[in-house]
Design an enzyme around this catalytic site. Structure first.
Site, short mmCIF file in Angstrom:
data_model
loop_
_atom_site.label_atom_id
_atom_site.label_comp_id
_atom_site.label_asym_id
_atom_site.label_seq_id
_atom_site.Cartn_x
_atom_site.Cartn_y
_atom_site.Cartn_z
N HIS A 87 -14.35 -15.31 -8.25
CA HIS A 87 -13.20 -14.39 -8.32
C HIS A 87 -11.90 -15.16 -8.21
O HIS A 87 -11.81 -16.18 -7.51
CB HIS A 87 -13.31 -13.27 -7.29
CG HIS A 87 -13.31 -13.68 -5.84
ND1 HIS A 87 -12.16 -13.77 -5.11
CD2 HIS A 87 -14.32 -13.99 -5.00
CE1 HIS A 87 -12.46 -14.11 -3.86
NE2 HIS A 87 -13.77 -14.26 -3.77
N ASP A 120 -8.86 -13.72 -7.33
CA ASP A 120 -7.87 -13.22 -6.37
C ASP A 120 -8.09 -13.85 -4.99
O ASP A 120 -9.16 -14.40 -4.70
CB ASP A 120 -7.96 -11.69 -6.25
CG ASP A 120 -9.28 -11.19 -5.68
OD1 ASP A 120 -10.34 -11.71 -6.11
OD2 ASP A 120 -9.27 -10.30 -4.81
N ASP A 137 -11.33 -19.68 -1.10
CA ASP A 137 -12.02 -18.43 -1.42
C ASP A 137 -11.17 -17.69 -2.43
O ASP A 137 -10.21 -17.05 -2.07
CB ASP A 137 -12.21 -17.62 -0.14
CG ASP A 137 -12.92 -16.30 -0.37
OD1 ASP A 137 -13.39 -16.08 -1.49
OD2 ASP A 137 -12.98 -15.49 0.57
N GLU A 139 -11.81 -9.01 -6.23
CA GLU A 139 -13.03 -9.01 -5.44
C GLU A 139 -12.74 -8.71 -3.98
O GLU A 139 -13.48 -7.99 -3.31
CB GLU A 139 -13.74 -10.37 -5.55
CG GLU A 139 -15.14 -10.41 -4.97
CD GLU A 139 -15.22 -10.79 -3.49
OE1 GLU A 139 -16.31 -10.69 -2.92
OE2 GLU A 139 -14.17 -11.18 -2.91
N GLU A 140 -11.63 -9.24 -3.48
CA GLU A 140 -11.31 -9.12 -2.05
C GLU A 140 -10.99 -7.69 -1.64
O GLU A 140 -10.99 -7.36 -0.46
CB GLU A 140 -10.13 -10.02 -1.69
CG GLU A 140 -10.40 -11.51 -1.87
CD GLU A 140 -11.37 -12.09 -0.84
OE1 GLU A 140 -11.85 -11.33 0.03
OE2 GLU A 140 -11.64 -13.30 -0.92
N ASP A 187 -19.39 -18.28 -4.28
CA ASP A 187 -18.49 -17.63 -3.33
C ASP A 187 -19.04 -17.79 -1.91
O ASP A 187 -18.86 -16.92 -1.07
CB ASP A 187 -18.35 -16.15 -3.73
CG ASP A 187 -17.12 -15.49 -3.13
OD1 ASP A 187 -16.26 -16.21 -2.58
OD2 ASP A 187 -17.02 -14.26 -3.21
N HIS A 194 -9.83 -16.66 4.57
CA HIS A 194 -8.92 -15.55 4.90
C HIS A 194 -7.99 -15.93 6.07
O HIS A 194 -7.53 -15.05 6.79
CB HIS A 194 -9.68 -14.25 5.26
CG HIS A 194 -10.54 -13.73 4.13
ND1 HIS A 194 -10.98 -12.44 4.08
CD2 HIS A 194 -11.02 -14.33 3.02
CE1 HIS A 194 -11.72 -12.27 2.97
NE2 HIS A 194 -11.75 -13.41 2.33
#
Ligand SMILES: [Zn+2]
Length: 415
Positions: A83, A85, A146, A180-181, A203, A386
């Site tokens: 992903h 994003d 990520d 995705e997030e 991922d 994150h």
């Protein structure tokens, strides 16, 4: 086989993370933020420039591309997916990636906020990167490993396969997804156009991690209709729905059955929201376990707890509603044992120990698996995601590229 090859994953990664692609959970558009398309467009250009000629992006920001087969065999079409994003938890604007060369085990102080320090005590996995390079952000943003590490690794795999036609492989599809997030990574996916029969998401975390199991998940909403009257004259009549909902919450077991008391393979029932007024109130739960059948047991038990409370209030009524959210990808993957067996073989040939851990959550792979595209998850090396501490080791990124190339080759060999 990689001796003479100069890996380009790091160089690509350092460029991609500087493009802000944070998704926005408050926005219902696809993509949720237009800026994600800046990376999609760059990736299409780069893919075309390395010879992946059909690379394209669509209005939603997905990127689709094909590395054509160079084998006479009938090899299943495999897809590698990441992903684009980054998580809304932490700023992704003006990311300044820093390469800490030849890491020696020292504390890594992030220069733009010196209170942020990465230590081996906090991140023991740093120890396995001693003597190698580490990448962090500067202290004001997340890094975006990520999942831009996955994107960079897939791009370098594509570059490698194009430069090494002697490596036989079937048709390889590349897929990059937005949002995705915020749980919308598969919302506008065109599986027909993709045309793959199996997929791997990149991922995951530590080198060697292979994830083929997620939670199964339901949502439950219990709605209580009380009995309302003028509160000055409510004696013997008024039944307050807020109090009933509170009693249901208080009747849940304290010694288990919750995220705060479970780990590993244990499931839970977790109240996430209470809403309402005296007349009508509701309590919502998320219900999780690795075995789907257990969800039904949990729901029965939850219902009987609620009914037990309701017995005391015969004039109130209850509605108990269950919504399926997602299912353990293993239910699909177990019918396709080659997908995991070939990945394990690739890990072993790359010199890695396979670590199979169930994910205590869901992934886009769980959704894809039930949409007809069985899809486990492979490591990229990302750590402390994150957060402003987010970091990645260069050697893990290079290992992931090796694994992808080997995986493409193994599918061809075994077809
Ligand atoms: Zn991710």
């Amino acid at each position: 086989m990689f001796e003479k090859y100069k890996f380009t994953a790091t160089e690509r990664f350092l460029r991609y993370v500087q493009i802000d692609t944070q998704s926005n959970p408050e926005c219902q558009n696809h993509p949720s933020t237009e800026k994600q398309k800046n990376l999609s467009e760059l990736l299409v250009n780069e893919l075309q420039s390395i010879g992946v000629l059909d690379a394209e992006t669509d209005d939603y920001g997905y990127v689709y591309a094909t590395i054509p087969s160079n084998s006479e065999k009938n090899v299943p079409v495999i897809c590698f997916c990441s992903h684009i994003d980054t998580a809304p938890d932490c700023s992704g604007t003006n990311v300044k990636p820093l390469v800490h060369k030849d890491y020696k085990g020292e504390n890594i102080i992030l220069p733009d906020d010196v209170s942020l320090i990465l230590t081996v005590e906090k991140y023991p996995y740093l120890k396995s990167h001693i003597g190698h390079d580490i990448i962090t952000a500067s202290g004001l943003t997340l890094l975006g490993a990520d999942d831009k590490s996955g994107v960079a690794e897939i791009m370098d795999m594509a570059n490698y396969l194009i430069l090494h036609p002697e490596i036989k492989h079937g048709t390889i599809k590349i897929l990059f997804t937005p949002d995705e997030e915020i749980g919308a990574g598969t919302a506008k996916i065109d599986l027909q156009k993709l045309g793959a029969s199996i997929a791997y998401t990149l991922d995951g975390g530590e080198a060697g991690t292979l994830e083929d199991e997620t939670f199964s998940a339901d949502g439950v909403k219990i709605t209580i209709d009380g009995v309302i009257s003028h509160p000055g004259y409510g004696k013997g009549k008024l039944v307050n729905a807020i109090k009933i909902v509170g009693e249901i919450a208080a009747s849940l077991p304290n010694d288990g059955w919750s995220p705060e008391t479970t780990e590993m393979r244990e499931g839970f029932v977790h109240p996430v929201q209470i809403e309402g007024i005296a007349e009508k109130a509701s309590i919502s739960f998320i219900v999780r376990d690795f075995e789907t059948n257990k969800l039904f047991e949990y729901e029965d038990r939850l219902k009987s707890i609620a009914e037990g409370v309701l017995k005391k209030y015969p004039t109130a009524t209850m509605n108990f509603e269950v919504v399926e959210q997602y299912r353990n990808m293993k239910e699909v993957l177990q019918h396709h044992p080659n997908i995991i067996a070939n990945a394990e073989e690739a890990f072993i040939r790359a010199g890695l120990t396979v670590v199979k851990e169930p994910i205590r959550g869901g992934t886009d792979g769980s959704r894809l698996s039930f949409m007809g595209l069985p899809c486990p998850n492979i490591f990229t090396g990302m750590q402390a995601i994150h957060s402003k501490h987010e970091w990645i080791g260069v050697k893990d990124m290079e290992k992931a590229v090796e694994v992808l190339v080997l995986l493409a080759q193994i599918w061809e060999e075994r077809s």
